[in-house]
Design an enzyme around this catalytic site. Structure first.
Site, PDB file in Angstrom:
ATOM      1  N   ASP A   1     -12.594 -11.435  -0.412  1.00 42.27           N
ATOM      2  CA  ASP A   1     -11.255 -11.741   0.262  1.00 42.27           C
ATOM      3  C   ASP A   1     -11.472 -11.393   1.873  1.00 42.27           C
ATOM      4  OD1 ASP A   1     -10.197 -11.809  -2.412  1.00 42.27           O
ATOM      5  OD2 ASP A   1      -8.343 -11.556  -1.275  1.00 42.27           O
TER       6      ASP A   1
ATOM      7  N   ARG B   1      -4.222   5.555   3.433  1.00 42.12           N
ATOM      8  CA  ARG B   1      -3.929   4.265   4.259  1.00 42.12           C
ATOM      9  C   ARG B   1      -3.673   4.987   5.667  1.00 42.12           C
ATOM     10  NH1 ARG B   1      -6.725   1.623   1.397  1.00 42.12           N
ATOM     11  NH2 ARG B   1      -5.804   0.348  -0.199  1.00 42.12           N
TER      12      ARG B   1
ATOM     13  N   ASP C   1       0.454  -1.828   0.771  1.00 36.00           N
ATOM     14  CA  ASP C   1      -0.670  -1.380   1.885  1.00 36.00           C
ATOM     15  C   ASP C   1      -0.558  -2.072   3.110  1.00 36.00           C
ATOM     16  OD1 ASP C   1      -1.772   0.425  -0.031  1.00 36.00           O
ATOM     17  OD2 ASP C   1      -3.184  -0.924  -0.752  1.00 36.00           O
TER      18      ASP C   1
ATOM     19  N   SER D   1      -7.003  -5.901 -10.528  1.00 33.53           N
ATOM     20  CA  SER D   1      -7.762  -5.268  -9.221  1.00 33.53           C
ATOM     21  C   SER D   1      -7.689  -3.721  -9.260  1.00 33.53           C
ATOM     22  CB  SER D   1      -6.786  -5.701  -7.843  1.00 33.53           C
ATOM     23  OG  SER D   1      -5.602  -4.833  -8.039  1.00 33.53           O
TER      24      SER D   1
END
Lengths: 411, 411, 411, 411
Positions: free
Chosen positions: B16, B95, B124, B180
């Site tokens: 990605d 994050r 996110d 994922s």
């Protein structure tokens, strides 16, 4: 003075309450002994015999197990109830039930007094008495362990033993128990004695309701719990051919299978209502399984913001129950609101039980707010990614203003 | 239009973000690839090679592991931080750190843009962008998965694969991954794919950080964790001869020993900030051990009423972190207050780790409010039992008034 | 028994504490009389003369007014402190200060006892004693109105009058006061007597600190209050040429100008800590002006989410103070956190005072988060209206899911 | 494209929504104009004529005043509802009602779209749209002031005036209004224009619903408000011979008498949901009287601890309403719980209204928990003062432990 006055004594058959029974009669009371069956292991006939032998006018034994589960434990399940994040309130939940029945016995028997053998440092005296006063505001409570004439007479165990011998009260087999315990359908708690040192590890032989996780079976059990309105309505263990739908049966089974797998042991320090820290060891097998399962189905079916409000109520409920305020305007209100929140808490949770652990394997519900298509990474669903950009920008607005102010200040 | 404009892209080396890298260059950007080492398993050199090969101006790789533990995980330990009672915030905590370093790279490199590959449905994107805007209010964020020109071009994986082939981007070995994952020092999370069915049990092969409790060692480990100001300062495993005092070492060891014993797996449904319910599976071995141990030492050393206030702050902290508001006035304030509450949270907790379970064996502290004599059943200590009678009577006062009112109403 | 034992008595010079003084000496105590000047109207020399005349070893009079404003009232201003939304805590805030100084006198004088004349039904006994115990855990408190040997001796006012006459204690001019009052720099409270009927209107002649709004001046005053770190640092009345910067001066002036305009009267029923409802009438002129002004500058300068957390702390602070827990781990923590929140609470509020009302005319601040351009209806500022659409859509997401579930259920 | 598509437009008859009406028709929509009568001053016939003249298919005017009072204002009274302590939510409460009726019109008329003229920076867009989506999850909303094609065409008032002239839309008498206002039965709010400077005093001529306190009558009014289940059921002004029992009549009267006495003006800065600070001036005469009266009767009749929980819900309710979440799981729940808390909130409050002030003179209730004998200073009642000693000692227990720890630390 109190000649002929009737008192209902919460009587367990043990050394302490037997001494109190005899002592109350000495003080001129007519004693109605009362014992609630809330699931503890007990030879109820033997207790009855003892009470009458020591001079009780009457011995009332009530089976409150069903009420305990349906009216006290189930609301706690709905509330994911804990005290200070860890204690599942096994004793706290039983006390108001015992008090309610005790008051009822007092009313039925025309007694103006109730008495109990709880100590003067603990929570239980508070729970019994607040319950009694709330339900019967003019009742009078006799709490011998708080009466100087009693506790100064029985300063140590020796005084108690001497008095017991003089009055034919049988002594416990081991004269000094290394700890005290309180057992009911929901849990067993252990405290005092050697456990008063908070760094002294709980002895292996202490636990009675759960297997040692290290010795628990090597094969797990998988069970399904079905909830409706936030309470379990069915437990299934397909492999074992178990399917139960009665509240009491469900809870007893969860205790059994949880106990077998060593589930629900906890060693903690808690803050008593009177303000001192106390170390307790608890085993709550069925309650632990239900807390895990109910939390899961609740998050699955309840709106996020509703649950945030409800969680604040949960915490307040735990506090109220711990402190003995079950019968209070605030706890009635809290239970009412929590029950309302449970209307859609419905579905089935699948769990694996293994060596002390409760593992969720999955959940399903006809009323879930989970939307598989909406959340999917591969399907767009009814969702425009671009909206999230606006959402973030607006959420950032006040952060950016704050950053600007900060820069201004720093200059 | 954006000819010559510089963008810092959070680059993982995967399909990605490689596609995004190439696409950004196509749009005329100069791309500085950036990767934070927050403890994930990664061949960092290979990522660098890829980035440069695909046209990045530069590849910046930063080792943030120490900061991650000391500045982000430790405050979470102090806060007993969870989201919705169960999620330990492993991704959420990383994050803001990644965003902070990304903004710093942008400033250093003179870039006005930052870009990331987070999806448009997740949390996110929010955490990255709120962090970026809070720290750099005039930065511009490019989020391709929210740009119609991007996500309509790459509607399915097939489009992505085709573009990748055309641009020499290597495809993943298995074309369609069944789920994922996101890994860092604190946890691995798994979601989407087959896990989107919340009743589909997590496959056995999924977990990478923890052993299956059923296959974990038959022998437990006993460890001691020493806290000071609410953070671990030493971990000891006497039997294994382990004694660690550096923050990163402590956390890595707890992950290792926790992982070995299968600790910290959880399967849950959570509410994303954007409002949808999502199913996630997490393994957080070290974090789970620390949550258990810290809760214990905190209750042991902290005043009851102070802790009640602090727990409300804890819950708010968990919410703030989950939603991406680490860098916000409210989260700074909350962290500040929580840190203040930890001044006396000091002592040693002894724990046993065994097949998925963390069991507390005992605790000690030079600063505890626990008073063994005061709480003792056998010693009176500085305590008059008769006082408890007054305490109960006064607490009952309003309950009795309420009972009287109720009786009046019932008539 | 208590021959030669020293006691510090909080002594007001009135009938009750004079009686207690004499009675304590009768019981064999050496009495150090102590009176705090917290701004009440009092002939301090006359009190001293009385105390010594009745046999006090010593009379200690301390001027605590500055401490009262700076260490107790200012934190309350920062907290927008009220109890049950309406009571501004004028008495509650003074009690811990009086207790602190009383304990200090006890330590200085080598006294092991402190005594006070507060009644057994009120809050003040609790505030004095919790303060004393918290600061000096081994102090012993004598509270005659709770001692059966005292209160059964002085069952009614008649007993008190008789004893007073016998011991040369002057009787009050009016033998039965129609209510009792408590005055200090912050407020005067009135309760009991005819006010015990909650529907009995407060008599016109009751108020001493504020004008009747109906008789207040027909011309308003306009004042400016400047805050820094959430406390007033300057008050200006330009028209009257007033400019004050000392804490005590500021507060005294606000009382004066507020009192002149009839500001801060409130008639309410409150819940005492011991659980009974009580009716009180309060006048708090300066405090009311400051509550209004501080709230305004706080909202103007503080981030929304930070203030939400802070408001919860405010409410807890009000509760702690009302209940006498000023010197407690939780109240210290709460004050600490609230003070932290005030760092940017800075600026000037302009207010008009008129016949009982406090009207805000405007506010300005160098540290405001208010952004005139951003909020303008006529200027776009750094704002994209389209972002709000995404914001709304995302906020609606869970509402739409809920609507869908509801429709499903209805079917 | 949208040829033949039906849209329900919230139409006020003003310049903005007239422009939108014409513009929507230009875009090919069939417009059903809709106007809710929620108590604002309006020539409804003139609005109808305008709408039809500008091309509306139909004009729907609904009288929602009774619903507004009974279903929206009464719950707010029960909740003592404010936002950020000061704003009484006059606009916020009306929006969900308008949205509900708008959705109903859309359903009845077979329209798939609704449109409104709220700006892109305000709260009202959110309140309308969240209401619409919650009640009709598939409705589509057209918000022209957020559509670039609209707001870039009408960048300033000049563009609007030009378009208006071209389409025969009458211009307002004064071309540039110095502020904007929103009026309904509950309040009038004023914002923007000169008011955007938060230090610019509100002009004297601004207020329309209340007299200037300085010019209000010199004679007060005394009124009695009777509550049942927390809502007013009767208002009496004996001197004026007023006695009203219908909800709408009660509220209209309180507005009138409150407005006459200049009650309910407030100048404040608030935090909009989108995160910016905004200055607003509000006049809410009836609402202010009811907030004062309801708070009083509530404290008088409700248990202390119940009310503490309820007050947290109140604050949450205020937040939910302000942010537009009236129709949400959490707000439904909150209203339900608050309503439950009001069961015993019953009685009569007597109030004096005078020059901007609302003064409570007394209160009475058949269901009060106030016990005159219990609280009396002169009567002992069912109360043992000695109990308070135990109460205090137990409450001091943890404070004394803390003091001991502190001393230990200091050494």
């Amino acid at each position: 003075m109190s000649e002929g006055k009737k008192v209902v004594l919460a009587y367990s058959g043990g050394l302490d309450t037997s001494t109190i029974l005899v002592w109350l009669i000495e003080q001129g009371y007519q004693v109605i002994a009362y014992l609630a069956n809330i699931g503890q292991e007990e030879d109820f006939d033997a207790v009855r015999t003892k009470a009458l032998k020591f001079g009780a006018l009457k011995m009332v034994i009530l089976d409150l197990r069903k009420e305990f589960v349906e009216e006290f434990i189930w609301p706690a399940v709905q509330a994911n109830a804990t005290y200070e994040d860890r204690y599942l309130l096994g004793t706290s939940l039983a006390r108001p039930l015992i008090a309610r029945a005790m008051v009822k016995v007092a009313v039925d028997e025309g007694a103006h007094y109730v008495a109990h053998g709880a100590t003067g440092k603990g929570n239980d005296q508070i729970r019994f008495e607040l319950g009694a006063y709330a339900l019967h505001p003019t009742i009078e409570v006799i709490s011998p362990w708080r009466l100087p004439e009693f506790y100064q007479r029985f300063k140590g165990r020796t005084d108690l033993f001497k008095y017991a011998e003089e009055h034919g009260i049988p002594l416990p087999v081991t004269l000094s128990s290394p700890w005290s315990m309180d057992a009911n359908l929901m849990h067993i708690s252990y405290e005092s004695g050697v456990l008063e040192d908070p760094n002294h590890q709980a002895p292996a032989g202490l636990f009675q309701m759960t297997a040692d996780p290290e010795k628990a079976p090597d094969n797990s059990d998988v069970i399904e719990i079905e909830f409706k309105k936030g309470v379990p309505i069915k437990v299934t263990n397909q492999e074992q051919g178990v399917e139960l739908t009665e509240a009491l049966d469900i809870f007893v089974y969860l205790n059994k299978v949880g106990g077998k797998h060593g589930i629900g042991r906890v060693d903690l320090v808690e803050n008593r209502f009177i303000g001192m820290k106390s170390r307790g060891i608890y085993e709550t097998p069925g309650g632990t399984i239900l807390l895990t399962a109910h939390t899961d189905i609740e998050v699955f079916t309840m709106d996020r913001e509703l649950r945030k409000i409800k969680r604040t109520l949960d915490i307040q409920f735990g506090d109220q129950v711990y402190k003995g305020f079950w019968f209070s305007p605030e706890c009635e209100f809290t239970r009412f609101c929590i029950a309302k929140s449970q209307e859609n808490v419905e579905g089935v949770v699948t769990l694996k039980l293994f060596k002390g652990g409760v593992y969720i394997l999955g959940r399903k519900s006809p009323l879930s707010l989970y939307n598989k298509e909406l959340v999917s990474m591969n399907v767009q669903g009814d969702y425009e990614p671009v909206d999230a950009g606006g959402f973030i920008k607006i959420n950032a607005l006040r952060l950016r203003e704050y950053a600007r102010l900060r820069k201004k200040i720093e200059k």
